[in-house]
Design a protein around this motif. Structure first.
Motif, short mmCIF file in Angstrom:
data_model
loop_
_atom_site.label_atom_id
_atom_site.label_comp_id
_atom_site.label_asym_id
_atom_site.label_seq_id
_atom_site.Cartn_x
_atom_site.Cartn_y
_atom_site.Cartn_z
N GLN A 183 0.71 -1.31 -0.06
CA GLN A 183 0.14 0.01 0.10
C GLN A 183 0.79 1.35 0.13
OE1 GLN A 183 -2.65 0.29 3.49
NE2 GLN A 183 -3.44 2.31 2.90
N THR A 184 1.66 1.43 0.77
CA THR A 184 2.60 2.68 0.82
C THR A 184 3.80 2.61 -0.36
OG1 THR A 184 4.10 1.24 2.45
CG2 THR A 184 2.68 2.84 3.60
N LEU A 185 4.04 1.65 -0.91
CA LEU A 185 4.76 1.70 -2.00
C LEU A 185 3.99 2.25 -2.97
CD1 LEU A 185 6.95 -1.52 -2.21
CD2 LEU A 185 7.78 0.91 -2.19
N ILE A 186 2.77 1.79 -3.24
CA ILE A 186 2.12 2.29 -4.22
C ILE A 186 1.58 3.87 -4.26
CG2 ILE A 186 -0.37 2.15 -5.38
CD1 ILE A 186 -0.47 -0.73 -4.88
N CYS A 187 1.33 4.02 -3.02
CA CYS A 187 1.06 5.62 -2.53
C CYS A 187 2.25 6.44 -2.91
CB CYS A 187 0.63 5.84 -1.18
SG CYS A 187 -1.11 5.06 -0.76
N GLY A 188 3.46 5.94 -2.59
CA GLY A 188 4.70 6.62 -2.70
C GLY A 188 5.23 7.00 -4.30
N PHE A 200 10.63 16.03 8.66
CA PHE A 200 12.04 16.25 8.21
C PHE A 200 12.22 15.51 6.64
CE2 PHE A 200 16.47 14.44 7.75
CZ PHE A 200 17.25 15.50 7.77
N VAL A 201 11.88 14.24 6.76
CA VAL A 201 12.01 13.52 5.43
C VAL A 201 11.22 14.45 4.12
CG1 VAL A 201 11.58 11.51 4.20
CG2 VAL A 201 12.43 11.56 6.59
N TYR A 202 9.92 14.55 4.56
CA TYR A 202 9.32 15.21 3.38
C TYR A 202 9.93 16.73 2.97
CZ TYR A 202 5.35 17.36 1.04
OH TYR A 202 4.45 18.03 0.08
N ASN A 203 10.22 17.41 4.03
CA ASN A 203 10.96 18.70 3.49
C ASN A 203 12.23 18.53 2.90
OD1 ASN A 203 8.97 20.26 4.87
ND2 ASN A 203 9.97 20.42 6.88
N ALA A 204 13.09 17.46 3.29
CA ALA A 204 14.11 17.19 2.55
C ALA A 204 13.94 16.56 1.24
CB ALA A 204 15.04 16.08 3.30
N ALA A 225 8.88 10.29 -0.66
CA ALA A 225 9.93 9.55 -0.15
C ALA A 225 9.35 8.95 1.39
CB ALA A 225 11.10 10.29 -0.03
N PHE A 226 8.46 9.75 1.87
CA PHE A 226 8.28 9.26 3.32
C PHE A 226 7.26 8.13 3.30
CE2 PHE A 226 4.59 11.90 1.86
CZ PHE A 226 3.48 11.26 2.31
N TYR A 227 6.51 7.76 2.03
CA TYR A 227 5.95 6.68 1.86
C TYR A 227 6.78 5.49 1.82
CZ TYR A 227 1.00 8.57 1.59
OH TYR A 227 -0.24 8.84 1.90
N ILE A 228 8.01 5.66 1.26
CA ILE A 228 9.10 4.36 1.05
C ILE A 228 9.59 4.22 2.40
CG2 ILE A 228 11.02 3.76 -0.03
CD1 ILE A 228 8.56 4.57 -2.05
#
Length: 354
Positions: free
Chosen positions: A237-242, A304-308, A316-319
């Motif tokens: 699920q998270t891979l598909i969303c990301g 932090f991950v989303y902003n970076a 990337a945060f979904y990954i």
């Protein structure tokens, strides 16, 4: 329940006071803090289910509990806005008074439920209100969870607690930045995102009830094996969303992760079958404490991950969530191996009269 009822009663009174300093709203949190808050409610409910249900039905009953929580979130989200606008200038008062009424009704229901365990000695010299601040109770909780157990019980407990806490990290982290992700990548507004969130919650409710009945009650798949498969679907699920190139891929991701809501129930069911009945409440308490602390780290980490990665790869945060879910797959797979390496656990054969 009574503490939360007082919280919203105080909110209702404070909402009609003009030009009030917001600092006064902190007073409303005192009854909840002293009564234990959501940790106490969730731990108590799960412990009560463990005490009063048979092993075969325990996971399904816990799944029904999670489904009722998810369903309540959906109903509350849809009712709050109409209540607020219909009441006009008394919108906040109406919403808070409605919440207080439901919590106090819940309190009346709880006090008429017969106790499943009668405690005559809690291992502490303190009694009454003083026992709330007794460090011996905290020490007892830690020692109970850390003591050596047969059939790899201690290892199973901590593997499951880690899986539960990391699951909370992904849920809290995703919720912290997912709206920003859909707004920046797909141009969603708050209304579209709310509709998507409500639909995904309804899908989770259906998946929780149906999945628990089919796989746990009907097919009788072991909880640890079922949980590892559920976390694997959450990875998908998270891979598909990301990696979604279009917004409709998010709905596909929800369909893939339809069983994701059962993960918490399955993990608690594993714990309840690993320890004796007298230790279930204590272990659940530590589990809930860990669950309550992990969101403190989840939101800053995901922000932090989303902003970076916003300008390069906003999903990337979904990954990251997918990697954490895969870690949970490994943890639950270890639980499966430990359970198969030991004889049938005596606590998994306990029959509790209904």
């Amino acid at each position: 329940m009574f503490g939360y009822g007082l919280l919203y009663v105080i909110y209702a009174f404070l909402s009609v006071v003009p030009d009030l300093n917001p600092i006064y709203f902190l007073v409303a949190s005192i009854p909840v803090a002293l009564s234990g808050g959501l940790i106490t409610i969730i731990s108590g409910i799960y412990a009560y289910i463990s005490d009063t249900t048979t092993v075969e039905k325990r996971a399904f009953r816990m799944g029904l509990l999670d489904a009722s929580l998810f369903g309540g979130l959906v109903v509350g989200a849809y009712l709050s806005a109409p209540l607020f606008f219909i009441a006009g200038q008394y919108g906040y008062l109406t919403v808070f008074a409605t919440s207080a009424t439901f919590y106090l009704l819940g309190y009346l229901c709880v006090i008429f439920i017969p106790e499943s365990v009668h405690v005559s000695h809690v291992g502490s010299s303190s009694r009454g209100l003083c026992s709330l601040f007794d460090k011996q109770l905290v020490i007892r909780m830690i020692t109970t969870c850390c003591k050596r157990r047969e059939h790899y019980g201690r290892a199973i407990i901590f593997l499951v607690i880690i899986a539960v806490s990391t699951c909370v990290i992904t849920m809290e982290g995703d919720s912290a930045v997912s709206f920003l992700y859909t707004r920046d990548k797909f141009g969603w507004d708050i209304r579209t995102f709310t509709q998507f969130g409500s639909l995904s919650t309804l899908i989770s409710v259906f998946g929780t009830v149906a999945g628990m009945y089919i796989f746990s009650v009907w097919l009788r798949i072991p909880d640890s094996m079922f949980a590892s498969c559920v976390f694997l679907t959450k990875c998908g699920q998270t891979l598909i969303c990301g990696l979604a190139p279009k917004d409709w891929y998010l709905y596909v991701g929800c369909a893939v992760g339809i069983l994701g809501g059962v993960s918490g129930s399955l993990c608690r069911s594993i714990i309840s079958k690993t320890v004796p009945l007298e230790d279930i409440g204590t272990v659940f308490a530590l589990t809930s404490v860990v669950e309550a602390l992990t969101p403190i780290a989840a939101s800053p980490l995901y922000t932090f991950v989303y902003n970076a990665t916003l300008l390069t790869f906003s999903g990337a945060f979904y990954i990251l969530s997918s990697a954490i879910n895969f870690l949970d797959v490994i943890l639950l797979s270890c639980v499966v191996v430990l359970q198969r390496a030991s004889p049938v656990h005596p606590y998994s054969r306990i029959q509790v009269p209904e």
